[in-house]
Write an enzyme that holds these catalytic residues in place. Sequence first.
Site, PDB file in Angstrom:
ATOM      1  N   CYS A 167       0.849  -1.200   0.000  1.00 37.92           N
ATOM      2  CA  CYS A 167       0.000   0.000   0.000  1.00 37.92           C
ATOM      3  C   CYS A 167       0.876   1.238   0.000  1.00 37.92           C
ATOM      4  CB  CYS A 167      -0.883  -0.006   1.239  1.00 37.92           C
ATOM      5  SG  CYS A 167      -1.817   1.510   1.438  1.00 37.92           S
TER       6      CYS A 167
ATOM      7  N   CYS B 116     -11.666 -10.680  20.885  1.00 40.94           N
ATOM      8  CA  CYS B 116     -10.827  -9.786  20.082  1.00 40.94           C
ATOM      9  C   CYS B 116      -9.893  -8.985  20.995  1.00 40.94           C
ATOM     10  CB  CYS B 116     -11.696  -8.859  19.244  1.00 40.94           C
ATOM     11  SG  CYS B 116     -12.856  -7.932  20.252  1.00 40.94           S
TER      12      CYS B 116
ATOM     13  N   GLU C  76      -7.209 -12.210  17.128  1.00 36.65           N
ATOM     14  CA  GLU C  76      -8.389 -12.794  17.779  1.00 36.65           C
ATOM     15  C   GLU C  76      -7.918 -14.059  18.486  1.00 36.65           C
ATOM     16  OE1 GLU C  76     -11.429 -11.289  17.031  1.00 36.65           O
ATOM     17  OE2 GLU C  76     -12.830 -12.721  17.896  1.00 36.65           O
TER      18      GLU C  76
END
Length: 522
Positions: free
Chosen positions: A147, A469, A512
Site C-alpha cells: 500500500c 478480540c 483474535e
Amino acid sequence: MDPPATSQPQVRLQMDDHEEVQHIDKKPRLGFATEENDAIHEYDDHDPESSKEAMEGLTSVFDQSRSKRSRPQKKLTKKMKSMVIEPYSAQDVIFRDVVSLLGQEAVDKAIQEGKDWESPFQFREEVELTASILSSTEMRDDSLIRCKYFGQCAGCQYQMLPYQTQLGLKQEVLVKAYQNFSDLPQELIPAISPTMSSPLQYGYRTKLTPHFDRLPKAKMADTVLDGSRPDWFKIGFNGSGTRTVIDIERRRRLYTYKQGVSLLLRESLPTGTRPHSHSPSFGLRPSSPMGTFTRLEVAETTSDPEKKVCVTDQRATVLERVGDTVFEYPASAFFQNNNSILVPFTSYIRDMILPEGTPPQSKVTHLVDAYCGNGLFALTLASSFQRVAGIELDVSAIQWANRNAQVNKVSEDKVSFIAGHAANIFETVQDFPRDKTAVIIDPPRKGSDERFIEQLILFGSQTVVYVSCNVHTQARDIGMIIKQSEDLKRGNKYVLDSVRGFDLFPQTAHVESIAVLRLVPS
Ligand SMILES: C[S@@+](CC[C@H](N)C(=O)[O-])C[C@H]1O[C@@H](n2cnc3c(N)ncnc32)[C@H](O)[C@@H]1O
C-alpha cells in the site's frame, strides 16, 4: 528513573494487541503511547454498553498499585486522578511491560517520588524507546509493502513483515497476555498454539468506515455544494500517530459533501437474490441519518449471486455466507470482518467442542452461544448439536438471528435465541445436560463480567470456548474462571486446555483468540 544495570536491555514493549522487540537506547521515561495510531476503523465492537461502562470502569493502574503499598498518598492523589488508565487498554499493556522491564520496586519508587510527573513530557506522549528490531532488516522486508500509504496511514502496520513473522508476533502477544493478565501460575497456562493464518492476507475486510473531516464552519459559507470536491476535503483513515485524516485515493467519485464523520462501505452478496430482503439500496439516501454524501457510486447490482457488491446505506440489508450458512443483517451491524477465515474459525470451535475420538456417550450434544450477535456460531454449528441456545443484549441482533435461523431452515425446536444479559441464559437452559453442554462466550472488548462468570461456573458445562478480540481481557476472565471454579470446591474445576490466535486482521497488530476450558475433577 534509572533503567536496570545492563547497558542496552531488551524489552518487549506491547502496544495494544501487538508487541515489538525493542532496545532502550536512552534513559526511559514513563509515559504512554496513544491509541491514536490504531486505524482499524472498520473494527466494530458493537457494544451497546461500552462507552458507559468504559467510563465507569476507568481505573488508574497507579491507583491499583498504590493501594497495595503503604506509602504517603496525599502528594500524588490529584495528579494521579488526572492520569487515568483504562485497565486492559494499550496503556495498561505498555505500563505492565515497563514494570516488568524496570521492576515493580523501581516503578513504585518513581511513582512515590513523583518523578514521572516531573517529566518534561505530557501524559500520552510517546515513551522514549526506539524500535530497533522491527525496523531492522533482520525482520522487515520493504518489498512486501503493498500500500502506498504505508507508514503515513495508521492502519496495516505490519505490511513490512513476512506473513509468518506476523503470525509469530501474534502468538507472542498471546504468550505475554496470559503471563501478564491472567494472574495464573505458569504451569496452568498451556503452550500457546501457532496462530492460524488468514486465507486472504490483503483485501479481506468486509467493512470499511473511512473518516472525513466535518465541514469547518468558517468554510461552510464559501462552499458551494455543487458536486465538486473542495480543496481542503480529505477522506480516508487517521494518519500514523495523529487524529488527522489522510486523504486516500479512491476510484469512486464522491459527490456533494454535506456533513458527518464517516462513511460506510460494506461488502455483500447481492441482496436482491434473497427473498424478503430490504430493497438493495446502494448509495446513501439524502435523508440518511449520517447526512454524509448525497450520491456515491458503488458496485452495481448483479445477476451473479456470488459477485460481491458494496453497500453504503446503513439501513440496507447485507448478505454474507459462511460455509453453507447465510446471514442477513443491517449494513451498520456487527459481523466478523474477515469472511475468508470464518469457515476455519468456526470449524476449529466445533473441533474443540467435539474432539475426535470422544466416545459417543461422552459427546457434547448441547450448545450455548452467549453474546451471540446475529447468530454466527449458533447457526454455523447447529447441525452438530441437538439443541442450541443463544443470548444477546441487542434486541435487533436477536431479531436478525431468528430471521437467519429461518433463512437457513433451522427449526425453533433446535435453535432458540433470546434477548438479554448473557448471564440470564443459564436459567433458560436448565434442561441442558451439563456434562454434554458447551458454552461459547464471545463478549465485546471489555470482556465478560462477574455476574456472567459466576453463573457460568455454577452451571458447570463440560466445555467453555472463549472467543475474544481482546486477548488481555480474555486472559483476565480465563484466570477468574479457573480460580473461582477452584474456590468453589465442588469436586471439579476448569482447566485451560488450549489457547490459539486467529489472524482475523492480517497486516495489523490485532489478533483474535480462542481459549478452551474443560471441566475436570478437582
Ligand atoms: C464481539 S460481538 C460477538 C457477536 C457474535 N458472537 C459474532 O461473532 O458475530 C459481542 C456481542 O456481545 C453483545 N453484548 C455486549 N454485552 C452483552 C451482555 N452483557 N450480554 C449479552 N450480550 C452482550 C454485543 O451486542 C455484541 O453483539
